[in-house]
Design an enzyme around this catalytic site. Structure first.
Site, short mmCIF file in Angstrom:
data_model
loop_
_atom_site.label_atom_id
_atom_site.label_comp_id
_atom_site.label_asym_id
_atom_site.label_seq_id
_atom_site.Cartn_x
_atom_site.Cartn_y
_atom_site.Cartn_z
N ASP A 1 -17.27 -0.56 -105.05
CA ASP A 1 -16.20 -0.18 -105.89
C ASP A 1 -15.97 -1.12 -106.97
O ASP A 1 -16.07 -2.33 -106.83
CB ASP A 1 -14.96 -0.01 -104.91
CG ASP A 1 -13.96 0.80 -105.58
OD1 ASP A 1 -14.23 1.55 -106.56
OD2 ASP A 1 -12.83 0.72 -105.46
N HIS B 1 -21.88 1.74 -113.55
CA HIS B 1 -22.59 2.34 -112.57
C HIS B 1 -24.08 1.90 -112.66
O HIS B 1 -24.80 1.64 -111.26
CB HIS B 1 -22.45 4.00 -112.73
CG HIS B 1 -21.19 4.41 -112.49
ND1 HIS B 1 -20.36 3.85 -111.23
CD2 HIS B 1 -20.63 5.41 -113.08
CE1 HIS B 1 -19.02 4.87 -111.36
NE2 HIS B 1 -19.37 5.58 -112.41
N LEU C 1 -35.38 -3.18 -92.32
CA LEU C 1 -33.99 -3.03 -92.51
C LEU C 1 -33.58 -1.56 -92.53
O LEU C 1 -34.25 -0.69 -92.97
CB LEU C 1 -33.48 -3.78 -93.84
CG LEU C 1 -32.05 -3.40 -94.34
CD1 LEU C 1 -30.96 -4.18 -93.70
CD2 LEU C 1 -32.05 -3.55 -96.14
#
Ligand code: IPE
Ligand code: IPE
Ligand code: MG
Length: 243
Positions: free
Chosen positions: A16, A33, A127
């Site tokens: 965020d 972004h 991962l």
């Protein structure tokens, strides 16, 4: 059961603060972004070295549709760019990509890109990167309940079979252990509908920095701080148990 000092196998992040990062620089939100995607790349690269096996990132919430249409379309575009540009590197590095959230309402082009990423990387094990896209905890729980209700209606299971474990297996995160640590950047102190079921006993870390400023050092420090937490799971710390 009490645990100390362990490394979290699963870290989940609420990425965020992109908009505020951009605003502070006099840039459009899209620039924030874009910088956020860079921070995501850094984080994915750093995670395995810290002992993290599962990384879940909140990229677009089921409530983010309420933003202006232009921003929604920018975010959809960035997801496409991320998958197209980064899939080969992710695959090369042994990253298994999975996507959680409701796909039914996404553009067919995005759906097929997500499926392609999952299919290509399904056999990887360095991962697991779970991308929460069009994800909402309540929506996920409602969809799981619907799935289980359908199984009962078809006579495949009994209502008594609906245990917490069975419910977990009906969620989008089936097969992924609950996150031990949930990190949120940008200083907001809330979950915003993220992993409501799975975070029941997660340790929470709220960082003041905006997501585009998040670095491998922030991640390492959050993991170290996690190691200092005393996790009791409703029980007592060993020193408080009467001998
Ligand atoms: C997080 O940054 C990215 C998404 C929610 C998609 P924001 O866009 O929420 O940035 P702020 O919170 O407005 O700063
Ligand atoms: C949460 O951030 C969603 C993502 C990071 C994708 P928001 O910015 O949407 O959350 P609120 O609106 O501040 O609660
Ligand atoms: Mg925000």
């Amino acid at each position: 059961m009490t645990t100390y000092g362990a490394t979290p196998a699963h870290v989940a992040i609420i990425m965020d603060g992109n908009g505020r990062w951009a605003k502070a620089r006099g840039l459009p939100r899209l620039a924030g972004h874009r910088a956020g995607v860079e921070a995501l790349r850094r984080t994915v690269r750093a995670a395995p070295g810290l002992g993290i096996a599962y990384l879940t990132v909140y990229a677009f919430s089921s409530e983010n549709w309420s933003r202006p249409q232009s921003e929604v379309s920018d975010l959809m575009g960035l997801l496409k760019i991320f998958i197209r540009r980064d899939l080969a590197e992710l695959h090369q590095n042994g990253v298994k990509v999975v996507v959680i959230g409701d796909r039914a309402t996404l553009q067919p082009e995005i759906r097929s890109l997500l499926e392609e990423a999952e299919l290509l990387t399904a056999g990887n094990g360095a991962l697991t990167l779970a991308i929460a896209f069009n994800y909402g905890g309540r929506d996920e729980i409602a969809r799981a309940a619907r799935k289980l209700a359908l199984s009962v209606a078809r006579g495949e299971i009994d209502p008594e079979d609906i245990t917490p474990a069975a419910f977990s297996s009906a969620l989008d995160t089936a097969g992924i252990p609950d996150p031990e640590l949930v990190i949120r950047t940008s200083g907001e102190l809330r979950l915003s509908n993220f992993l409501l079921w799975q975070a029941a006993y997660s340790e929470l870390a709220f960082l003041p920095c905006y997501w585009p400023d998040f670095s491998a050092d922030h991640l390492a420090e959050a993991v170290r701080e996690f190691g200092r937490r005393e996790r009791r799971f409703g029980g007592l710390a060993p020193q408080d148990v009467a001998l």
